[in-house]
Design a protein around this motif. Structure first.
Motif, PDB file in Angstrom:
ATOM      1  N   MET A 474       0.815  -1.209   0.000  1.00 26.17           N
ATOM      2  CA  MET A 474       0.000   0.000   0.000  1.00 26.17           C
ATOM      3  C   MET A 474       0.855   1.269   0.000  1.00 26.17           C
ATOM      4  O   MET A 474       0.470   2.275  -0.593  1.00 26.17           O
ATOM      5  N   ASP A 475       2.025   1.222   0.643  1.00 28.12           N
ATOM      6  CA  ASP A 475       2.847   2.422   0.718  1.00 28.12           C
ATOM      7  C   ASP A 475       3.569   2.720  -0.598  1.00 28.12           C
ATOM      8  O   ASP A 475       4.206   3.769  -0.741  1.00 28.12           O
ATOM      9  N   ALA A 476       3.468   1.796  -1.589  1.00 28.03           N
ATOM     10  CA  ALA A 476       4.122   2.022  -2.881  1.00 28.03           C
ATOM     11  C   ALA A 476       3.159   2.544  -3.938  1.00 28.03           C
ATOM     12  O   ALA A 476       3.560   2.764  -5.086  1.00 28.03           O
ATOM     13  N   ILE A 477       1.902   2.782  -3.571  1.00 26.51           N
ATOM     14  CA  ILE A 477       0.899   3.213  -4.541  1.00 26.51           C
ATOM     15  C   ILE A 477       1.144   4.664  -4.933  1.00 26.51           C
ATOM     16  O   ILE A 477       1.412   5.526  -4.085  1.00 26.51           O
ATOM     17  N   VAL A 478       1.066   4.915  -6.231  1.00 29.81           N
ATOM     18  CA  VAL A 478       1.109   6.278  -6.755  1.00 29.81           C
ATOM     19  C   VAL A 478      -0.145   6.491  -7.598  1.00 29.81           C
ATOM     20  O   VAL A 478      -0.741   5.537  -8.094  1.00 29.81           O
ATOM     21  N   SER A 479      -0.532   7.740  -7.755  1.00 34.45           N
ATOM     22  CA  SER A 479      -1.731   8.018  -8.559  1.00 34.45           C
ATOM     23  C   SER A 479      -1.361   8.074 -10.035  1.00 34.45           C
ATOM     24  O   SER A 479      -0.225   8.413 -10.396  1.00 34.45           O
ATOM     25  N   VAL A 480      -2.320   7.767 -10.874  1.00 33.10           N
ATOM     26  CA  VAL A 480      -2.087   7.835 -12.310  1.00 33.10           C
ATOM     27  C   VAL A 480      -1.813   9.271 -12.736  1.00 33.10           C
ATOM     28  O   VAL A 480      -1.040   9.522 -13.672  1.00 33.10           O
ATOM     29  N   GLU A 481      -2.369  10.242 -12.030  1.00 35.63           N
ATOM     30  CA  GLU A 481      -2.111  11.652 -12.344  1.00 35.63           C
ATOM     31  C   GLU A 481      -0.642  12.001 -12.098  1.00 35.63           C
ATOM     32  O   GLU A 481      -0.023  12.708 -12.902  1.00 35.63           O
ATOM     33  N   ASP A 482      -0.077  11.479 -10.987  1.00 31.91           N
ATOM     34  CA  ASP A 482       1.341  11.735 -10.737  1.00 31.91           C
ATOM     35  C   ASP A 482       2.214  11.085 -11.802  1.00 31.91           C
ATOM     36  O   ASP A 482       3.222  11.668 -12.229  1.00 31.91           O
ATOM     37  N   LEU A 483       1.819   9.908 -12.232  1.00 31.08           N
ATOM     38  CA  LEU A 483       2.607   9.218 -13.250  1.00 31.08           C
ATOM     39  C   LEU A 483       2.560   9.965 -14.586  1.00 31.08           C
ATOM     40  O   LEU A 483       3.555  10.032 -15.312  1.00 31.08           O
ATOM     41  N   LEU A 484       1.414  10.552 -14.879  1.00 29.27           N
ATOM     42  CA  LEU A 484       1.287  11.308 -16.125  1.00 29.27           C
ATOM     43  C   LEU A 484       2.141  12.574 -16.115  1.00 29.27           C
ATOM     44  O   LEU A 484       2.538  13.073 -17.180  1.00 29.27           O
ATOM     45  N   ARG A 485       2.439  13.073 -14.947  1.00 35.03           N
ATOM     46  CA  ARG A 485       3.280  14.271 -14.871  1.00 35.03           C
ATOM     47  C   ARG A 485       4.767  13.931 -15.036  1.00 35.03           C
ATOM     48  O   ARG A 485       5.577  14.831 -15.239  1.00 35.03           O
ATOM     49  N   GLU A 486       5.093  12.652 -14.916  1.00 36.82           N
ATOM     50  CA  GLU A 486       6.480  12.241 -15.144  1.00 36.82           C
ATOM     51  C   GLU A 486       6.789  12.393 -16.632  1.00 36.82           C
ATOM     52  O   GLU A 486       6.046  11.911 -17.491  1.00 36.82           O
ATOM     53  N   PRO A 487       7.883  13.037 -16.997  1.00 43.65           N
ATOM     54  CA  PRO A 487       8.157  13.288 -18.420  1.00 43.65           C
ATOM     55  C   PRO A 487       8.428  12.020 -19.223  1.00 43.65           C
ATOM     56  O   PRO A 487       8.139  11.980 -20.412  1.00 43.65           O
ATOM     57  N   HIS A 488       8.974  11.005 -18.581  1.00 41.49           N
ATOM     58  CA  HIS A 488       9.456   9.838 -19.338  1.00 41.49           C
ATOM     59  C   HIS A 488       8.367   8.787 -19.466  1.00 41.49           C
ATOM     60  O   HIS A 488       8.414   7.726 -18.869  1.00 41.49           O
ATOM     61  N   HIS A 489       7.312   9.121 -20.212  1.00 39.70           N
ATOM     62  CA  HIS A 489       6.260   8.148 -20.496  1.00 39.70           C
ATOM     63  C   HIS A 489       5.767   8.374 -21.920  1.00 39.70           C
ATOM     64  O   HIS A 489       6.071   9.369 -22.568  1.00 39.70           O
ATOM     65  N   GLN A 490       5.007   7.397 -22.413  1.00 41.16           N
ATOM     66  CA  GLN A 490       4.487   7.451 -23.776  1.00 41.16           C
ATOM     67  C   GLN A 490       3.001   7.133 -23.741  1.00 41.16           C
ATOM     68  O   GLN A 490       2.573   6.200 -23.051  1.00 41.16           O
ATOM     69  N   LEU A 491       2.198   7.882 -24.479  1.00 41.19           N
ATOM     70  CA  LEU A 491       0.759   7.658 -24.548  1.00 41.19           C
ATOM     71  C   LEU A 491       0.395   7.028 -25.881  1.00 41.19           C
ATOM     72  O   LEU A 491       0.952   7.381 -26.923  1.00 41.19           O
ATOM     73  N   ALA A 492      -0.549   6.102 -25.855  1.00 39.70           N
ATOM     74  CA  ALA A 492      -1.050   5.479 -27.075  1.00 39.70           C
ATOM     75  C   ALA A 492      -2.561   5.368 -26.960  1.00 39.70           C
ATOM     76  O   ALA A 492      -3.105   5.162 -25.865  1.00 39.70           O
ATOM     77  N   ALA A 493      -3.240   5.521 -28.089  1.00 41.31           N
ATOM     78  CA  ALA A 493      -4.697   5.422 -28.091  1.00 41.31           C
ATOM     79  C   ALA A 493      -5.121   3.975 -27.889  1.00 41.31           C
ATOM     80  O   ALA A 493      -4.477   3.042 -28.382  1.00 41.31           O
ATOM     81  N   TRP A 494      -6.203   3.792 -27.147  1.00 43.48           N
ATOM     82  CA  TRP A 494      -6.706   2.455 -26.862  1.00 43.48           C
ATOM     83  C   TRP A 494      -7.406   1.866 -28.079  1.00 43.48           C
ATOM     84  O   TRP A 494      -8.132   2.555 -28.788  1.00 43.48           O
ATOM     85  N   ALA A 495      -7.160   0.578 -28.331  1.00 44.02           N
ATOM     86  CA  ALA A 495      -7.854  -0.119 -29.413  1.00 44.02           C
ATOM     87  C   ALA A 495      -9.295  -0.368 -28.977  1.00 44.02           C
ATOM     88  O   ALA A 495      -9.542  -1.079 -27.999  1.00 44.02           O
ATOM     89  N   GLY A 496     -10.223   0.196 -29.707  1.00 39.94           N
ATOM     90  CA  GLY A 496     -11.620   0.170 -29.284  1.00 39.94           C
ATOM     91  C   GLY A 496     -12.247  -1.206 -29.236  1.00 39.94           C
ATOM     92  O   GLY A 496     -13.256  -1.407 -28.575  1.00 39.94           O
ATOM     93  N   ASP A 497     -11.643  -2.202 -29.943  1.00 37.24           N
ATOM     94  CA  ASP A 497     -12.251  -3.529 -29.953  1.00 37.24           C
ATOM     95  C   ASP A 497     -11.807  -4.382 -28.775  1.00 37.24           C
ATOM     96  O   ASP A 497     -12.207  -5.535 -28.651  1.00 37.24           O
ATOM     97  N   GLN A 498     -10.967  -3.833 -27.900  1.00 35.02           N
ATOM     98  CA  GLN A 498     -10.524  -4.563 -26.714  1.00 35.02           C
ATOM     99  C   GLN A 498     -11.279  -4.065 -25.482  1.00 35.02           C
ATOM    100  O   GLN A 498     -11.561  -2.864 -25.360  1.00 35.02           O
ATOM    101  N   PRO A 499     -11.633  -4.969 -24.558  1.00 30.87           N
ATOM    102  CA  PRO A 499     -12.291  -4.511 -23.325  1.00 30.87           C
ATOM    103  C   PRO A 499     -11.339  -3.653 -22.489  1.00 30.87           C
ATOM    104  O   PRO A 499     -10.148  -3.964 -22.387  1.00 30.87           O
ATOM    105  N   TRP A 500     -11.847  -2.597 -21.951  1.00 31.26           N
ATOM    106  CA  TRP A 500     -11.035  -1.696 -21.130  1.00 31.26           C
ATOM    107  C   TRP A 500     -10.641  -2.416 -19.839  1.00 31.26           C
ATOM    108  O   TRP A 500     -11.486  -2.890 -19.087  1.00 31.26           O
TER     109      TRP A 500
END
Length: 509
Positions: A474-500
């Motif tokens: 539990m003490d290692a949990i980070v929010s997805v918002e904090d992770l998005l603020r990290e510069p070293h990441h890549q975003l890709a669009a979700w394939a709509g035919d796959q379940p989220w």
């Protein structure tokens, strides 16, 4: 092991913004400026500005950093019946939902550490957690389904890549031949060249690259996930509509009245129309045909010829070789005979002469239409590549200090297991053995470490309350918002035919 090749990303050796994952503790008497990477058992000694043998970890001023950006999937959120469009801005818009994949995330080695990312997010007002990591898989393989009627090789025949034994032929299924490639015995149980060739083959296959294989005593084939297989230099086009007997049954009524006899050649089950129950039910008179091979039930023949790359997966290039002759007490001159393969790729029309010998004639238009119908009902031939990995051992410790709790939660369907965000099939029985279609996974999902072993992404998603109950970190949990603020990441669009993958799981009733 000293460092391997240099990374060439961005303006320098590494991206301008990097993420320090761990501070390496240099061993005694290490040469100045080098750090020891502990992301896998190889323990590369990496100089400043260089990467390790896997090209996934580097040394920047004494810090061990992840070279590859972590991959996040994003999708538009639904608003009523409409989809909210992606908003402009910094990527933190509430109109989007994000899922963190294990692609580029890093490993838990040396095994006592929490997973590289344990990410909190909210889905449908439910607090969720995704444990994100890359597994170092020695116990893994690829199951390859090759859609073909051609003879590839005997069951259990060795398969070679770059001259090394990397797998074997498995069972033939309906219109397909199964191959088993990789596995721990080839990775670690043979010679060093065998292990190196196996891990190279597996990484290329998982990353949707074409690989050339040679089957002992059989064919040379090229397979690539989601592409037509190439057998002895010829691309496969059609997957058969059925075996010879099934093809007879499907098209019997369409042949009725146009022809007096039909033979559908097939290496496994060759069908003969007038002897088959379909022909009997249509009151078709016997033709007097005499077939080779071994007669099974009426209208069905086994072992009509040897397996090969000819008509219907046999070694026949002359279809008349399947016949012994015609019974003069039953057959008659002018009898009309059609011989076809199960895909319709090969078809010929004959009429019996006065000596009851088949003579080739132009295909009547009405019969040609039925052959076209056979082809229409044949699906495109593909090579389907499934990754199978045992996610046991240390990998589970990245989620909880009590690894069996994760296994039990998965078996109780409290945890959604994905690879690169793609749904997996979790095999019954002990452990966590997952299977996933690599064609659906993000590009370049697979890596390797030179132990040798395959590195593959895996994610465990569950409700926050369930993660707390299984004793998660539990003490290692980070929010997805904090992770998005990290510069070293890549975003890709979700394939709509796959379940989220973030949809909340439901506890068993």
């Amino acid at each position: 092991m000293d460092e391997g090749s240099k990374s060439d990303q961005g303006d320098g050796l590494f991206p301008k913004a990097v993420t320090v994952l761990a501070k390496s503790r240099p061993p005694e008497r290490m040469r100045e400026g080098k750090v020891e990477c502990n992301a896998c058992p190889v323990l590369c000694k990496i100089a400043d500005g260089a990467t390790g043998a896997c090209d996934r970890w580097g040394n920047v001023a004494g810090d061990l950093i992840r070279v590859d950006p972590v991959l996040l999937m994003e999708r538009a959120k639904a608003s009523g019946t409409a989809i909210v469009p992606f908003a402009e801005g910094d990527g933190l818009s509430g109109a989007r939902s994000y899922f963190v994949t294990g692609v580029g995330a890093g490993t838990t080695y040396p095994d006592y550490k929490p997973a590289p990312f344990i990410v909190a997010s909210k889905q449908d007002d439910v607090d969720m957690v995704t444990v994100v990591t890359e597994g170092i898989f020695s116990y893994c393989s690829f199951k390859v389904k090759v859609d073909t009627d051609r003879y590839l090789g005997d069951e259990a025949a060795p398969i070679r890549y770059a001259g090394e034994h990397v797998g074997h032929v498995a069972t033939a299924e309906y219109g397909s031949q199964m191959l088993n490639l990789g596995g721990v015995h080839h990775l670690t149980g043979g010679s060093k060249p065998e292990g190196r060739a196996t891990v190279k083959m597996m990484m290329e296959l998982g990353n949707k690259q074409p690989i050339d294989l040679e089957i002992e005593g059989g064919a040379k084939i090229t397979v690539e996930a989601g592409k037509p297989p190439i057998v002895n230099g010829v691309p496969e086009q059609r997957m058969r509509v059925g075996c010879g007997s099934a093809t007879i049954g499907i098209f019997a009524k369409q042949w009725w009245g146009l022809v007096d006899e039909v033979v559908v050649l097939d290496d496994h089950i060759t069908g003969v129309l007038t002897e088959h129950q379909a022909g009997k039910c249509l009151d078709m008179p016997p033709s007097g045909i005499k077939m080779g091979g071994r007669r099974s039930t009426p209208g069905r023949y086994f072992q009509i010829a040897n397996p090969g790359s000819g008509w219907g997966g046999t070694d026949l290039t002359d279809p008349l070789k399947c016949l012994v002759g015609f019974d003069p007490k039953v057959a008659r001159p002018g009898l009309r005979l059609l011989i076809t393969s199960t895909t319709g790729e090969d078809a010929a029309y004959f009429e019996l002469d006065e000596a009851l010998q088949p003579v080739a004639k132009p295909m009547p238009l009405a019969l040609a239409h039925v052959i076209e119908r056979i082809a229409e009902n044949c699906e495109p031939s593909l090579a389907t590549v499934l990754f199978v990995g045992g996610a046991g051992g240390s990998l589970r410790a990245g989620a909880t200090e009590n690894p069996v709790a994760l296994t039990r939660s998965i078996k109780n369907r409290l945890v959604n297991v994905t690879c690169g965000g793609v749904p997996t099939y979790v095999w019954p029985g002990g452990g966590i053995t997952v299977m996933v279609d690599v064609a659906q996974m993000p590009n370049n999902s697979f890596g390797y470490v030179p132990t040798p072993a395959i590195v593959a992404p895996i994610e465990f998603t569950m409700r926050l309350d369930d993660y707390r109950a299984l004793g998660g970190h539990m003490d290692a949990i980070v929010s997805v918002e904090d992770l998005l603020r990290e510069p070293h990441h890549q975003l890709a669009a979700w394939a709509g035919d796959q379940p989220w993958p973030l949809l909340p799981t439901k506890a068993p009733q």
